[in-house]
Write an enzyme that holds these catalytic residues in place. Structure first.
Site, PDB file in Angstrom:
ATOM      1  N   SER A  15     -17.813  -0.987 -89.929  1.00  0.00           N
ATOM      2  CA  SER A  15     -17.894   0.429 -90.491  1.00  0.00           C
ATOM      3  C   SER A  15     -16.747   1.374 -90.307  1.00  0.00           C
ATOM      4  O   SER A  15     -16.718   2.349 -90.806  1.00  0.00           O
ATOM      5  CB  SER A  15     -19.253   1.192 -90.215  1.00  0.00           C
ATOM      6  OG  SER A  15     -20.207   0.305 -90.582  1.00  0.00           O
ATOM      7  N   LYS A  74     -18.157  11.675 -87.660  1.00  0.00           N
ATOM      8  CA  LYS A  74     -19.287  11.099 -88.338  1.00  0.00           C
ATOM      9  C   LYS A  74     -20.577  11.672 -87.910  1.00  0.00           C
ATOM     10  O   LYS A  74     -20.720  11.838 -86.936  1.00  0.00           O
ATOM     11  CB  LYS A  74     -19.202   9.500 -88.021  1.00  0.00           C
ATOM     12  CG  LYS A  74     -20.037   8.761 -89.022  1.00  0.00           C
ATOM     13  CD  LYS A  74     -19.979   7.063 -88.841  1.00  0.00           C
ATOM     14  CE  LYS A  74     -20.798   6.480 -89.691  1.00  0.00           C
ATOM     15  NZ  LYS A  74     -20.541   4.963 -89.528  1.00  0.00           N
ATOM     16  N   SER A  99     -19.831   2.011 -93.147  1.00  0.00           N
ATOM     17  CA  SER A  99     -20.675   3.207 -93.322  1.00  0.00           C
ATOM     18  C   SER A  99     -19.999   4.653 -93.069  1.00  0.00           C
ATOM     19  O   SER A  99     -20.418   5.652 -93.422  1.00  0.00           O
ATOM     20  CB  SER A  99     -22.005   3.369 -92.554  1.00  0.00           C
ATOM     21  OG  SER A  99     -21.357   3.169 -91.035  1.00  0.00           O
TER      22      SER A  99
END
Length: 537
Positions: A214, A115, A190
């Site tokens: 997330s 990420k 996210s």
């Protein structure tokens, strides 16, 4: 809605792997070639193929590069990809070492996506924000460093909501990621890019971050396994802070075993993170038995509590049906399942947003155009700050900073922040009481399956409400595992539904054991979306 055990659509599933007949210790899994019977793990299968010379690392990299080229224009999972040649150079070196009989790490040849809010020294780390566009950290995050030390290959940086603030990945400053099951739908957020990349088999496993769900919500939306560890189990050094008391680096995989192997690789104390725990990291995979060796009631005596508040009004009927069917499957495995009420559960969402936004207003003050990232020229310091932030930060981030600053301001601190902390204590105590009665708590990972891109973008309250299933776990600092448990029929293939399993602090091993058995005892439990189903054997 169809349960996995009755799902018959061959394009949307992979056939089940089975483990060797004996119990496999972590050491055996990570250091020795496996028998010809493929285990339920891409990592173990690839390692066996590499060490037996039935597959070269070069071929492996090339096949993933081909898949990324084919799928990325539709999915947009990645913000940054290294050059093909740099990945092939790493593959050539691995092939050379294997040919020379040298020891290779347990993650050798495993392509790991990271990420974009987790720092990497060899490629940009922007946190999905324009204010850090092009920023290259001078170091690797501890989690990334440990992956590399064990032989893992970072295949790219994945798209995300800016600084982790969002539930759809639509708040990214650069692009919108699509769900591999239906490209007109969101992958969640996210960590939507990390979940989509695993779901589409653009990588083997990936790292995400989980502040209020997330990792777990996008795992549910994309039909993959998502693991949020206990707060402190994994070092946060190198993770761009959103809400420091809630943030955790988590793992995505296409199986429970893969998520467990990745967690084992990155877990443990880190002297660079004062909040990382010195708790011993167990061999998470040491109790993973083969399907053939399981008893008829392999989970006999396990007490499971289904959180009543998570299957009431406001939750899609298809999701509730899938979770109830999952509870029935647990009963068939020998568990005792009963509903448990957590009266404070509904208080978690407002408390979470007060605390997370308050912490973010402090953490994001570092992005001022001077110390990090892009700077807008101005003659006065205040103008430099204001204009750099105005042009560098997105609307969602600005809104959350303002709300957090308001909650911390004089005259409002006691009414909002202090009260939210008191609610947090109540939530933590209610989970402790429930986990004293039950071994594991279960719930949906989200109140719905993946929704359409743009459907909730202009309705932030509706989007925030989607986090109600997950935020309490972060407030309590507990571990949680999400794995696919069914489909909601919506479109040509259906949309996956995720089951959330919550355990006591530092009890990830039990979650992985139970999740592995649940996964093994369902037919066709591996989800492969249509976008890649034809190319996956």
């Amino acid at each position: 809605m169809k349960m996995l055990s009755t799902l018959q659509t061959p394009r949307s599933t992979l056939s089940r792997f089975s483990l060797p007949s004996s119990t496999i210790t972590t050491q055996a899994i990570l250091t020795h070639p496996q028998p010809t019977t493929a285990p339920p793990s891409q990592i173990l299968t690839l390692r066996h193929s590499l060490l037996t010379n039935t597959l070269s690392a070069t071929d492996l990299i090339q096949s993933h590069l081909t898949r990324i080229r084919l799928t990325e224009p539709h999915l947009r999972s990645f913000l940054h990809l290294p050059s093909d040649q740099s990945l092939l150079d790493q593959a050539h070196d691995l092939d050379r070492r294997i040919a020379a009989g040298e020891e290779v790490g347990p993650l050798a040849g495993v392509l790991v996506a990271v990420k974009d809010n987790i720092c990497t020294a060899d490629m940009p780390s922007t946190g999905g924000s324009r204010i850090l566009d092009g920023y290259r950290p001078p170091f690797d995050a501890t989690a990334v460093k440990r992956v590399k030390e064990l032989g893992g290959i970072v295949v790219g940086k994945t798209n995300m909501d800016e600084f982790g603030m969002g539930s759809t990945t639509e708040a990214s400053a650069f692009q919108v990621t699509a769900n591999p099951w239906d490209v007109s739908r969101v992958p969640g957020g996210s960590s939507g890019g990390s979940a989509a990349a695993v779901s589409a088999r653009q990588c083997v496993v990936s790292l995400g971050s989980d502040t209020g769900g997330s990792v777990r919500q996008p795992a549910s939306f994309c039909g993959v396994v998502g693991l949020k560890p206990t707060y402190g189990r994994v070092s946060r050094f190198g993770l761009m802070a959103y809400a420091s008391s809630l943030d955790a680096i988590g793992c995505f995989g296409s199986s429970v075993a893969d998520a467990g192997i990745l967690l084992h690789a990155i877990a443990g104390h880190d002297r660079f993170d004062a909040t990382s725990s010195k708790q011993e990291v167990p061999n998470f995979l040491s109790h993973f038995d083969s399907a053939s060796s399981l008893e008829s009631k392999p989970l006999k005596g396990l007490r499971i509590g289904l959180i009543r508040e998570t299957i009431e009004d406001g939750v899609d009927a298809g999701v509730v049906s899938a979770i109830r069917d999952a509870a029935s499957h647990f009963e068939a495995l020998g568990c005792s399942v009963s509903e448990v009420s957590l009266p404070s559960f509904s208080l978690g969402l407002p408390a979470y947003y007060v605390l997370a936004l308050s912490e973010s207003s402090s953490n994001l003050s570092r992005y001022d155009g001077i110390r990090y990232g892009n700077q807008v020229y101005a003659e006065e310091l205040n103008s430099l700050y204001g204009e750099s932030r105005a042009k560098g930060l997105g609307s969602e981030v600005k809104m959350r900073i303002l709300m957090g600053t308001y909650a911390l301001s004089a005259g409002y601190y006691d009414a909002y922040y202090k009260r939210a902390q008191q609610v947090r204590t109540i939530i933590r105590n209610s989970f402790k009481e429930a986990l004293d009665q039950y071994d594991i708590l279960i719930s949906p990972a989200a109140p719905s399956a993946a929704y359409k891109i743009g459907e909730k973008k202009n309705d932030p309250l509706a989007m925030y409400a989607g986090d109600i299933m997950t935020v309490n776990v972060n407030l309590a600092g507990l571990p949680a595992l999400v794995l696919p448990c069914g489909f909601i029929e919506n479109g040509p293939t259906g949309l996956p539904v995720g089951l959330q399993m919550i355990g006591a602090a530092f009890n990830e091993g039990e979650l992985l054991r139970v999740g592995h058995i649940f996964e093994q005892t369902l037919e066709n439990c591996r989800f492969v979306p249509p976008i890649v189903a034809d190319s996956v054997e």
